[in-house]
Design an enzyme around this catalytic site. Structure first.
Site, short mmCIF file in Angstrom:
data_model
loop_
_atom_site.label_atom_id
_atom_site.label_comp_id
_atom_site.label_asym_id
_atom_site.label_seq_id
_atom_site.Cartn_x
_atom_site.Cartn_y
_atom_site.Cartn_z
N CYS A 5 0.79 -1.42 0.19
CA CYS A 5 0.02 0.03 0.09
C CYS A 5 0.91 1.28 0.01
O CYS A 5 1.65 1.37 0.94
CB CYS A 5 -0.85 -0.02 1.26
SG CYS A 5 -1.92 1.52 1.34
N ASP A 31 -0.71 16.48 -2.33
CA ASP A 31 -1.08 15.50 -3.34
C ASP A 31 -0.04 15.61 -4.48
O ASP A 31 0.44 16.58 -5.01
CB ASP A 31 -2.52 15.81 -4.04
CG ASP A 31 -3.13 14.65 -4.79
OD1 ASP A 31 -4.07 13.79 -4.16
OD2 ASP A 31 -2.54 14.45 -5.76
N HIS A 47 -3.61 1.28 8.61
CA HIS A 47 -4.34 1.16 7.31
C HIS A 47 -5.85 0.58 7.54
O HIS A 47 -6.10 0.07 8.37
CB HIS A 47 -3.63 0.14 6.53
CG HIS A 47 -4.41 -0.46 5.20
ND1 HIS A 47 -3.80 0.33 4.04
CD2 HIS A 47 -5.17 -1.31 4.95
CE1 HIS A 47 -4.58 -0.16 2.99
NE2 HIS A 47 -5.52 -1.19 3.58
N ASN A 85 -13.18 9.94 -1.59
CA ASN A 85 -13.69 9.06 -2.65
C ASN A 85 -13.91 7.85 -1.90
O ASN A 85 -13.04 7.32 -1.43
CB ASN A 85 -12.85 9.35 -3.60
CG ASN A 85 -12.82 10.48 -4.47
OD1 ASN A 85 -14.10 11.24 -4.52
ND2 ASN A 85 -11.65 11.13 -4.95
N HIS A 96 -6.55 3.23 0.60
CA HIS A 96 -6.10 3.46 1.87
C HIS A 96 -6.79 4.68 2.24
O HIS A 96 -6.56 5.78 1.63
CB HIS A 96 -4.66 3.67 2.11
CG HIS A 96 -3.76 4.06 3.48
ND1 HIS A 96 -3.13 3.43 4.15
CD2 HIS A 96 -4.37 5.14 4.32
CE1 HIS A 96 -2.83 4.05 5.35
NE2 HIS A 96 -3.55 4.92 5.18
N HIS A 98 -8.27 7.90 3.00
CA HIS A 98 -7.69 9.35 2.80
C HIS A 98 -9.05 10.48 2.60
O HIS A 98 -9.95 10.18 2.01
CB HIS A 98 -6.83 9.59 1.81
CG HIS A 98 -7.06 8.98 0.33
ND1 HIS A 98 -7.27 7.68 0.12
CD2 HIS A 98 -7.46 9.88 -0.76
CE1 HIS A 98 -7.59 7.76 -1.19
NE2 HIS A 98 -7.76 9.10 -1.76
P1 5GP Z 1 -8.21 8.91 -4.88
O1 5GP Z 1 -8.69 8.75 -6.29
O2 5GP Z 1 -7.93 7.47 -4.24
O3 5GP Z 1 -9.52 9.63 -3.97
O4 5GP Z 1 -6.96 9.74 -4.61
C1 5GP Z 1 -5.87 9.41 -4.41
C2 5GP Z 1 -5.01 10.50 -4.64
O5 5GP Z 1 -3.65 10.12 -4.14
C3 5GP Z 1 -4.87 11.28 -5.75
O6 5GP Z 1 -5.20 12.47 -5.81
C4 5GP Z 1 -3.47 11.06 -6.34
O7 5GP Z 1 -2.93 12.00 -7.01
C5 5GP Z 1 -2.70 10.69 -4.80
N1 5GP Z 1 -1.50 10.09 -4.85
C6 5GP Z 1 -1.38 8.90 -5.83
N2 5GP Z 1 -0.03 8.47 -5.36
C7 5GP Z 1 0.69 9.29 -4.53
C8 5GP Z 1 1.78 9.28 -3.73
O8 5GP Z 1 2.72 8.58 -4.05
N3 5GP Z 1 2.01 10.56 -3.17
C9 5GP Z 1 1.20 11.44 -3.05
N4 5GP Z 1 1.59 12.60 -2.29
N5 5GP Z 1 -0.09 11.56 -3.59
C10 5GP Z 1 -0.26 10.44 -4.09
ZN ZN Z 2 -2.24 1.59 3.68
#
Ligand code: 5GP
Ligand code: ZN
Length: 112
Positions: A5, A31, A47, A85, A96, A98
Site C-alpha cells: 500500500c 497530493d 491502514h 472518494n 487506503h 484518505h
Molecule cells: P483517490 O482517487 O483514491 O481519492 O485519491 C488518491 C490521490 O492520491 C490522488 O489525488 C493522487 O494524485 C494521490 N496520490 C497517488 N499516489 C501518490 C503518492 O505517491 N504521493 C502523493 N503525495 N499522492 C499520491
Molecule cells: Zn495502507
C-alpha cells in the site's frame, strides 16, 4: 502496515513526501497530482481500505484538524472542499482511507 500500500509506505517513511502536518495518528501530505492550487491528503497511519472499514473515530480526528490545516495553507477564509472518494463509482484509486482537502480556486459543483 500493508507493504503493497503506497500510503502505508509513505506513513512508514519509506517513500519521501512533502508533509504538511503529522501527529501520532495521521499525516497530511501534498497530493502528487494536485487537482486545485491547494490539494492535500489526510491519511491515517494505520491502514484501512476505505471509509467502509475505517470505524469513524479516525475520520473525526482528521476533521478536527481541518480548520488548523486550512488556516496554515491560507484557504480558511476563501473556503475549501473535503472529499472522501469511496469505491469504484466514488473514484477511489488508492485503497487506503484518505480525505482530500481542496482549495485555492472556486470549485465547480456538481462534480463530474
Ligand atoms: P483517490 O482517487 O483514491 O481519492 O485519491 C488518491 C490521490 O492520491 C490522488 O489525488 C493522487 O494524485 C494521490 N496520490 C497517488 N499516489 C501518490 C503518492 O505517491 N504521493 C502523493 N503525495 N499522492 C499520491
Ligand atoms: Zn495502507
Amino acid at each position: 502496515m500493508d507493504k503493497d500500500c503506497i500510503f502505508c509506505r509513505i506513513a512508514a517513511g519509506e517513500i519521501p513526501t512533502e508533509k504538511v502536518y503529522e501527529d501520532e495518528r495521521i499525516l497530511v501530505i501534498k497530493d502528487v497530482n494536485p487537482a486545485a492550487p491547494c490539494h492535500v491528503l489526510f491519511l491515517p497511519k494505520q491502514h484501512s481500505g476505505s471509509l467502509l472499514d475505517s470505524g469513524g473515530a479516525i475520520v473525526g480526528h482528521m476533521a478536527e484538524k481541518v480548520p488548523e490545516i486550512a488556516k496554515k495553507l491560507g484557504i480558511d477564509e476563501a473556503g475549501f472542499r473535503l472529499v472522501i472518494n469511496t469505491g469504484a463509482d466514488g473514484g477511489q484509486t488508492v485503497n487506503h482511507l484518505h480525505v482530500h482537502l481542496l482549495g485555492g480556486r472556486s470549485l465547480a459543483w456538481p462534480p463530474g
